[in-house]
Design an enzyme around this catalytic site. Sequence first.
Site, PDB file in Angstrom:
ATOM      1  N   ILE A   1       0.829  -1.214   0.000  1.00 38.39           N
ATOM      2  CA  ILE A   1       0.000   0.000   0.000  1.00 38.39           C
ATOM      3  C   ILE A   1       0.867   1.270   0.000  1.00 38.39           C
ATOM      4  O   ILE A   1       0.414   2.334  -0.437  1.00 38.39           O
ATOM      5  CB  ILE A   1      -0.970  -0.026   1.215  1.00 38.39           C
ATOM      6  CG1 ILE A   1      -2.203   0.797   0.959  1.00 38.39           C
ATOM      7  CG2 ILE A   1      -0.276   0.380   2.499  1.00 38.39           C
ATOM      8  CD1 ILE A   1      -3.317   0.588   1.984  1.00 38.39           C
TER       9      ILE A   1
ATOM     10  N   ASN B   1      11.558  -8.729   6.945  1.00 37.20           N
ATOM     11  CA  ASN B   1      11.837  -7.999   8.181  1.00 37.20           C
ATOM     12  C   ASN B   1      11.411  -8.926   9.315  1.00 37.20           C
ATOM     13  O   ASN B   1      10.281  -9.415   9.326  1.00 37.20           O
ATOM     14  CB  ASN B   1      11.055  -6.686   8.225  1.00 37.20           C
ATOM     15  CG  ASN B   1      11.527  -5.710   7.160  1.00 37.20           C
ATOM     16  OD1 ASN B   1      12.689  -5.737   6.751  1.00 37.20           O
ATOM     17  ND2 ASN B   1      10.627  -4.869   6.677  1.00 37.20           N
TER      18      ASN B   1
ATOM     19  N   GLN C   1      10.051  -5.167  11.494  1.00 34.59           N
ATOM     20  CA  GLN C   1       8.742  -5.737  11.161  1.00 34.59           C
ATOM     21  C   GLN C   1       7.630  -4.961  11.857  1.00 34.59           C
ATOM     22  O   GLN C   1       7.722  -4.673  13.063  1.00 34.59           O
ATOM     23  CB  GLN C   1       8.701  -7.220  11.580  1.00 34.59           C
ATOM     24  CG  GLN C   1       7.465  -7.941  11.069  1.00 34.59           C
ATOM     25  CD  GLN C   1       7.479  -9.440  11.390  1.00 34.59           C
ATOM     26  OE1 GLN C   1       8.428  -9.969  11.953  1.00 34.59           O
ATOM     27  NE2 GLN C   1       6.397 -10.114  11.022  1.00 34.59           N
TER      28      GLN C   1
ATOM     29  N   HIS D   1       5.696 -12.205   5.839  1.00 32.26           N
ATOM     30  CA  HIS D   1       5.594 -11.772   4.447  1.00 32.26           C
ATOM     31  C   HIS D   1       6.970 -11.505   3.870  1.00 32.26           C
ATOM     32  O   HIS D   1       7.882 -11.094   4.583  1.00 32.26           O
ATOM     33  CB  HIS D   1       4.706 -10.527   4.315  1.00 32.26           C
ATOM     34  CG  HIS D   1       5.128  -9.397   5.198  1.00 32.26           C
ATOM     35  ND1 HIS D   1       4.775  -9.334   6.539  1.00 32.26           N
ATOM     36  CD2 HIS D   1       5.878  -8.301   4.965  1.00 32.26           C
ATOM     37  CE1 HIS D   1       5.286  -8.240   7.078  1.00 32.26           C
ATOM     38  NE2 HIS D   1       5.978  -7.598   6.145  1.00 32.26           N
ATOM     39  N   LEU D   2       7.065 -11.722   2.575  1.00 31.50           N
ATOM     40  CA  LEU D   2       8.308 -11.492   1.833  1.00 31.50           C
ATOM     41  C   LEU D   2       8.104 -10.275   0.942  1.00 31.50           C
ATOM     42  O   LEU D   2       7.138 -10.218   0.175  1.00 31.50           O
ATOM     43  CB  LEU D   2       8.625 -12.736   0.987  1.00 31.50           C
ATOM     44  CG  LEU D   2       9.830 -12.672   0.044  1.00 31.50           C
ATOM     45  CD1 LEU D   2      11.131 -12.442   0.807  1.00 31.50           C
ATOM     46  CD2 LEU D   2       9.922 -13.966  -0.772  1.00 31.50           C
TER      47      LEU D   2
HETATM   48  P1  AMP Z   1       6.962  -4.925   7.518  1.00 32.16           P
HETATM   49  O1  AMP Z   1       7.709  -3.725   8.022  1.00 32.16           O
HETATM   50  O2  AMP Z   1       7.895  -5.943   6.875  1.00 32.16           O
HETATM   51  O3  AMP Z   1       6.067  -5.524   8.565  1.00 32.16           O
HETATM   52  O4  AMP Z   1       6.113  -4.428   6.312  1.00 32.16           O
HETATM   53  C1  AMP Z   1       4.731  -4.262   6.341  1.00 32.16           C
HETATM   54  C2  AMP Z   1       4.359  -3.693   5.008  1.00 32.16           C
HETATM   55  O5  AMP Z   1       2.958  -3.831   4.853  1.00 32.16           O
HETATM   56  C3  AMP Z   1       4.703  -2.224   4.812  1.00 32.16           C
HETATM   57  O6  AMP Z   1       5.557  -2.077   3.679  1.00 32.16           O
HETATM   58  C4  AMP Z   1       3.336  -1.568   4.607  1.00 32.16           C
HETATM   59  O7  AMP Z   1       3.374  -0.517   3.658  1.00 32.16           O
HETATM   60  C5  AMP Z   1       2.489  -2.734   4.115  1.00 32.16           C
HETATM   61  N1  AMP Z   1       1.052  -2.627   4.374  1.00 32.16           N
HETATM   62  C6  AMP Z   1       0.430  -2.258   5.519  1.00 32.16           C
HETATM   63  N2  AMP Z   1      -0.904  -2.316   5.391  1.00 32.16           N
HETATM   64  C7  AMP Z   1      -1.142  -2.741   4.129  1.00 32.16           C
HETATM   65  C8  AMP Z   1      -2.330  -3.002   3.379  1.00 32.16           C
HETATM   66  N3  AMP Z   1      -3.557  -2.835   3.908  1.00 32.16           N
HETATM   67  N4  AMP Z   1      -2.199  -3.393   2.102  1.00 32.16           N
HETATM   68  C9  AMP Z   1      -0.985  -3.552   1.552  1.00 32.16           C
HETATM   69  N5  AMP Z   1       0.173  -3.351   2.200  1.00 32.16           N
HETATM   70  C10 AMP Z   1       0.102  -2.934   3.475  1.00 32.16           C
END
Ligand code: AMP
Length: 108
Positions: free
Chosen positions: A29, A83, A90, A96-97
């Site tokens: 997003i 992360n 994280q 997630h990757l």
């Molecule tokens: P992390 O820091 O690895 O936990 O990354 C989480 C990622 O999820 C971030 O890059 C956010 O921009 C993304 N994110 C959060 N909410 C959403 C959503 N509703 N749809 C798509 N991506 C999201």
Amino acid sequence: MCIFCQIINKELPSTIVYEDEQVIAFNDINPSADVHVLIVPKKHIDSIMELEEADEKLAGHLLTVAHKIAKEKNLKGYKLQFNVGKEGGQIIFHLHLHLLGGKVHGQV
Ligand code: AMP
Ligand code: ZN
């Protein structure tokens, strides 16, 4: 239920780029690169820290799917990132990757 589980259950919208029985992949997003896709197992696992031996095949599948998406998007090279844990940056605690391709805009 966590935000990614809600996306998996289609209770929250997302731009899905790939889906099969085991994983879903959708656009981040808040993209940090021209292509920024999150590849997410449908099974809720908090992070790599909670990964068990029984999940090895699933973990490997994330990589194969990343490659498949990158190929579809004609990426000549890309970055893959996990992360892991709060200290590892994280934010969402559903494994997630990150697939990052093209011009990178910022830090993931
Ligand atoms: P992390 O820091 O690895 O936990 O990354 C989480 C990622 O999820 C971030 O890059 C956010 O921009 C993304 N994110 C959060 N909410 C959403 C959503 N509703 N749809 C798509 N991506 C999201
Ligand atoms: Zn979840």
